[in-house]
Design an enzyme around this catalytic site. Structure first.
Site, mmCIF file in Angstrom:
data_model
loop_
_atom_site.group_PDB
_atom_site.id
_atom_site.type_symbol
_atom_site.label_atom_id
_atom_site.label_comp_id
_atom_site.label_asym_id
_atom_site.label_seq_id
_atom_site.Cartn_x
_atom_site.Cartn_y
_atom_site.Cartn_z
ATOM 1 N N HIS A 210 -10.793 53.425 -24.394
ATOM 2 C CA HIS A 210 -9.993 54.626 -24.107
ATOM 3 C C HIS A 210 -8.928 54.913 -25.163
ATOM 4 C CE1 HIS A 210 -7.092 51.627 -22.779
ATOM 5 N NE2 HIS A 210 -6.165 52.565 -22.853
HETATM 6 C C1 UD1 Z 1 -2.164 55.952 -21.816
HETATM 7 C C2 UD1 Z 1 -1.320 55.170 -22.810
HETATM 8 C C3 UD1 Z 1 -2.106 53.951 -23.255
HETATM 9 C C4 UD1 Z 1 -2.582 53.130 -22.086
HETATM 10 C C5 UD1 Z 1 -3.334 54.009 -21.103
HETATM 11 C C6 UD1 Z 1 -3.666 53.222 -19.860
HETATM 12 C C7 UD1 Z 1 0.185 56.451 -24.272
HETATM 13 C C8 UD1 Z 1 0.384 56.986 -25.640
HETATM 14 N N1 UD1 Z 1 -1.041 55.948 -24.014
HETATM 15 O O1 UD1 Z 1 -3.303 56.414 -22.504
HETATM 16 O O2 UD1 Z 1 -1.286 53.136 -24.077
HETATM 17 O O3 UD1 Z 1 -3.446 52.156 -22.564
HETATM 18 O O4 UD1 Z 1 -2.503 55.124 -20.733
HETATM 19 O O5 UD1 Z 1 -4.829 53.649 -19.239
HETATM 20 O O6 UD1 Z 1 1.085 56.484 -23.469
HETATM 21 N N2 UD1 Z 1 -6.221 61.783 -17.716
HETATM 22 C C9 UD1 Z 1 -6.697 62.246 -16.523
HETATM 23 N N3 UD1 Z 1 -6.130 61.748 -15.383
HETATM 24 C C10 UD1 Z 1 -5.115 60.840 -15.383
HETATM 25 C C11 UD1 Z 1 -4.632 60.400 -16.608
HETATM 26 C C12 UD1 Z 1 -5.192 60.881 -17.778
HETATM 27 O O7 UD1 Z 1 -7.605 63.058 -16.481
HETATM 28 O O8 UD1 Z 1 -4.646 60.446 -14.299
HETATM 29 C C13 UD1 Z 1 -6.840 62.304 -18.961
HETATM 30 C C14 UD1 Z 1 -6.230 63.655 -19.397
HETATM 31 O O9 UD1 Z 1 -7.217 64.392 -20.009
HETATM 32 C C15 UD1 Z 1 -5.202 63.217 -20.411
HETATM 33 C C16 UD1 Z 1 -5.895 62.046 -21.071
HETATM 34 O O10 UD1 Z 1 -6.613 61.400 -20.029
HETATM 35 O O11 UD1 Z 1 -4.884 64.220 -21.338
HETATM 36 C C17 UD1 Z 1 -4.953 61.072 -21.736
HETATM 37 O O12 UD1 Z 1 -3.972 60.606 -20.808
HETATM 38 P P1 UD1 Z 1 -2.614 59.973 -21.348
HETATM 39 O O13 UD1 Z 1 -1.834 59.438 -20.228
HETATM 40 O O14 UD1 Z 1 -1.941 60.934 -22.260
HETATM 41 O O15 UD1 Z 1 -3.116 58.818 -22.268
HETATM 42 P P2 UD1 Z 1 -4.122 57.617 -21.945
HETATM 43 O O16 UD1 Z 1 -5.302 57.764 -22.845
HETATM 44 O O17 UD1 Z 1 -4.354 57.504 -20.486
HETATM 45 N N1 UDP Z 2 -8.485 48.234 -15.008
HETATM 46 C C1 UDP Z 2 -8.831 48.621 -13.708
HETATM 47 N N2 UDP Z 2 -9.893 49.440 -13.542
HETATM 48 C C2 UDP Z 2 -10.644 49.900 -14.581
HETATM 49 C C3 UDP Z 2 -10.285 49.508 -15.895
HETATM 50 C C4 UDP Z 2 -9.185 48.687 -16.073
HETATM 51 O O1 UDP Z 2 -8.191 48.209 -12.748
HETATM 52 O O2 UDP Z 2 -11.611 50.640 -14.358
HETATM 53 C C5 UDP Z 2 -7.293 47.397 -15.190
HETATM 54 C C6 UDP Z 2 -7.477 46.160 -16.021
HETATM 55 O O3 UDP Z 2 -7.806 45.063 -15.221
HETATM 56 C C7 UDP Z 2 -6.118 45.982 -16.675
HETATM 57 C C8 UDP Z 2 -5.618 47.402 -16.823
HETATM 58 O O4 UDP Z 2 -6.371 48.190 -15.914
HETATM 59 O O5 UDP Z 2 -5.203 45.309 -15.818
HETATM 60 C C9 UDP Z 2 -5.822 47.868 -18.229
HETATM 61 O O6 UDP Z 2 -5.609 49.234 -18.318
HETATM 62 P P1 UDP Z 2 -6.018 50.073 -19.585
HETATM 63 O O7 UDP Z 2 -7.135 49.401 -20.298
HETATM 64 O O8 UDP Z 2 -6.216 51.460 -19.112
HETATM 65 O O9 UDP Z 2 -4.668 50.086 -20.445
HETATM 66 P P2 UDP Z 2 -4.081 49.114 -21.564
HETATM 67 O O10 UDP Z 2 -3.989 47.747 -21.006
HETATM 68 O O11 UDP Z 2 -4.968 49.212 -22.751
HETATM 69 O O12 UDP Z 2 -2.751 49.717 -21.850
#
Ligand code: UD1
Ligand code: UDP
Length: 370
Positions: A210
Site C-alpha cells: 500500500h
Molecule cells: C496511511 C499512512 C501510511 C500508513 C497507512 C496505514 C501517511 C502519509 N500514510 O497511508 O504511513 O502505512 O496509512 O494503512 O499518513 N482510503 C479509503 N478509506 C480509508 C482510508 C483510505 O478509501 O478509510 C483510500 C483513499 O482513496 C485515500 C487513500 O486510501 O485517498 C490513501 O489514504 P491515506 O490515509 O492518505 O494514506 P494511506 O495509503 O492509507
Molecule cells: N493489518 C490488518 N488487516 C489487514 C492488513 C494489515 O489488521 O488487512 C494490520 C497488520 O497486522 C498490522 C497493521 O495492520 O498490525 C499494518 O498496517 P499497514 O500495513 O496498513 O500500515 P503500516 O504498518 O505500514 O504503517
C-alpha cells in the site's frame, strides 16, 4: 504545572489509521489500568469501517470521545485539516499530554497542533528512519521527533538515530507496542477467526502492498501483481483501499481478481490478519508494522520487504526480513529461495517482549507527577 494540576488533567491518545489503533491499544489498556484520566481521539485520517472502527470494536477499545472523518485529500490538505480540528479540540480539552504513534500525516498534524498550544507531545515509536525522502512517512517521523517532549524509541537503533539528530525531548527505549498487541490478541484470534475457511489454498504466501511510492506508480503496482500471479506458491492478498483504487483507476482490478494464483480479500480485521500471519508460509509486504509483527515469537515468519529501503533494520539484522526491492525477477527469486531454504528464525524479537506499553505508561506517570 503543579503535581495536583497535572494529575487531574487527562492524557489524550490520538489515533487515525489502522496501525495506530493496533499499536495504541496496549497503551490505552495500560493507561486505563493505571487509572489515568483518558481522552481517546480518532483524528479521522482513515474513515472506512474496515480501516478504523472495525479495529476499535475488535480490540474492545472504548468508543472515541472525539471522532472525525477527513476523507481523501492531498497530503498537504489532509495534514492541514487534521491540524485545524486537533487545535480546536486541544484548546477545548487542554490535556496534560498528547500521545501519538508512528509516522502518518495525522501524527505530524496532531504533534504540531499540540506544540502550538504548549501541550507536551509523547511520540510512541520515535526514531525510525528509512533515509528515503520520497516517503511522506519519513517527513512525518523526522518532524514529529523534533517537536516531541518524550520520545519512546522502540529499539536501541531508533534511540541512536534520535541521539545523532540531537532531538530536544527526553528519549526512552521501550520496545515496540506492536509486540504487546500480537501477544494480547493472537490466542483470542485463534479462537474467534474463521478466515482459514475463506482462504482457498492450503499453503500460501501472505502479501500486502500500500506504500504510496509503490502503488501510486502504476508500473510498480502492475509489476507486483504480475509477481504474485507468477509466484511458485499461491498468494493471499488483503488489499488496502489505496491499492484497490489505483488498480480500479487503471482498469485492471477486475482482471486481477480472476487470477487463479492470487486471492484478493478486503482489508481484514486484526484477528483475521493475525491468523493469516500465523498460518502462512512467508510474508511479502511493504508494510511497516507487519515487518515487526513477523518477529513476534508466536508468529516468527520470514518477510520479504518489497521496497528500496526499510526503517526497520532490526528485523533484517535478526534474519527475519530481507529488503528485495521492487523488481519482479528479484522478488520471485527471493520467494523461491526463502520457501526452499526454510531458515530457522530467532526465538526472540528485536522489538521487545510485549511490555512496551507498560513501560511507556510507567514513564508517563513519573514524568507527569514528580
Ligand atoms: C496511511 C499512512 C501510511 C500508513 C497507512 C496505514 C501517511 C502519509 N500514510 O497511508 O504511513 O502505512 O496509512 O494503512 O499518513 N482510503 C479509503 N478509506 C480509508 C482510508 C483510505 O478509501 O478509510 C483510500 C483513499 O482513496 C485515500 C487513500 O486510501 O485517498 C490513501 O489514504 P491515506 O490515509 O492518505 O494514506 P494511506 O495509503 O492509507
Ligand atoms: N493489518 C490488518 N488487516 C489487514 C492488513 C494489515 O489488521 O488487512 C494490520 C497488520 O497486522 C498490522 C497493521 O495492520 O498490525 C499494518 O498496517 P499497514 O500495513 O496498513 O500500515 P503500516 O504498518 O505500514 O504503517
Amino acid at each position: 504545572m503543579t503535581t495536583s494540576e497535572s494529575q487531574m488533567k487527562a492524557v489524550t491518545v490520538v489515533v487515525g489509521t489502522r496501525p495506530e489503533i493496533i499499536k495504541m491499544a496496549p497503551v490505552i489498556r495500560a493507561l486505563q489500568k493505571n487509572e489515568f484520566p483518558l481522552i481517546f481521539v480518532h483524528c479521522g485520517q482513515h474513515y472506512d469501517y474496515n480501516m478504523s472502527q472495525q479495529f476499535i470494536e475488535e480490540l474492545e477499545l472504548p468508543p472515541p470521545d472525539y471522532g472525525y472523518k477527513v476523507k481523501a485529500y492531498s497530503q498537504g490538505a489532509q495534514t492541514a485539516r487534521i491540524i485545524t480540528h486537533m487545535e480546536r479540540l486541544l484548546k477545548k480539552t487542554s490535556p496534560a499530554l498528547v500521545l501519538a504513534e508512528g509516522d502518518t500525516n495525522g501524527v505530524l498534524a496532531t504533534a504540531l497542533a499540540a506544540v502550538k498550544r504548549g501541550i507536551p507531545v509523547g511520540h510512541v515509536e520515535a526514531g525510525l528512519r528509512s533515509f528515503d525522502l520520497r516517503m511522506p512517512e519519513e517527513h512525518n517521523r523526522r518532524l514529529t521527533d523534533h517537536i516531541s517532549t518524550y520520545l519512546f524509541a522502540p529499539t536501541k537503533n531508533a534511540e541512536n538515530n534520535l541521539k545523532r539528530e540531537s532531538v530536544w525531548g527526553k528519549i526512552y527505549a521501550t520496545g515496540n507496542t506492536v509486540i504487546d498487541a500480537v501477544i494480547q490478541h493472537l490466542s483470542i484470534a485463534e479462537k474467534k477467526s474463521k478466515i482459514l475457511e475463506v482462504v482457498r489454498f492450503e499453503n500460501f504466501v501472505l502479501a500486502t502492498a500500500h506504500r504510496a511510492e509503490n502503488v501510486d506508480d502504476l508500473a510498480v503496482l502492475k509489476n507486483f501483481m504480475e509477481t504474485f500471479a507468477e509466484a511458485s506458491q499461491p498468494v493471499v492478498y488483503p488489499m488496502h483501499p489505496r491499492t484497490k483504487k489505483r488498480l480500479q483507476q487503471s482498469g485492471v482490478y477486475t482482471k486481477i481478481k480472476k487470477f487463479k494464483n492470487i486471492q484478493i480479500l478486503p482489508p481484514l480485521g486484526y484477528l483475521d490478519f493475525l491468523v493469516l500471519m500465523k498460518n502462512c508460509e512467508m510474508i511479502v509486504t511493504d508494510s511497516g508494522g507487519i515487518q515487526e509483527e513477523a518477529t513476534a515469537p508466536c508468529i516468527r515468519k520470514p518477510v520479504l520487504v518489497i521496497r528500496l529501503s526499510t526503517e526497520r533494520p532490526e528485523a533484517v539484522k535478526a534474519g527475519f526480513a530481507e529488503v528485495v526491492g521492487i523488481k519482479k525477477q528479484k522478488i520471485l527469486k527471493a520467494m523461491t529461495r526463502t520457501l526452499e531454504k526454510r531458515r530457522e528464525l530467532p526465538a526472540k524479537s528485536p522489538y521487545g517482549n510485549g511490555n512496551a506499553a507498560e513501560k511507556i505508561v510507567r514513564i508517563i506517570k513519573k514524568e507527569l507527577t514528580f
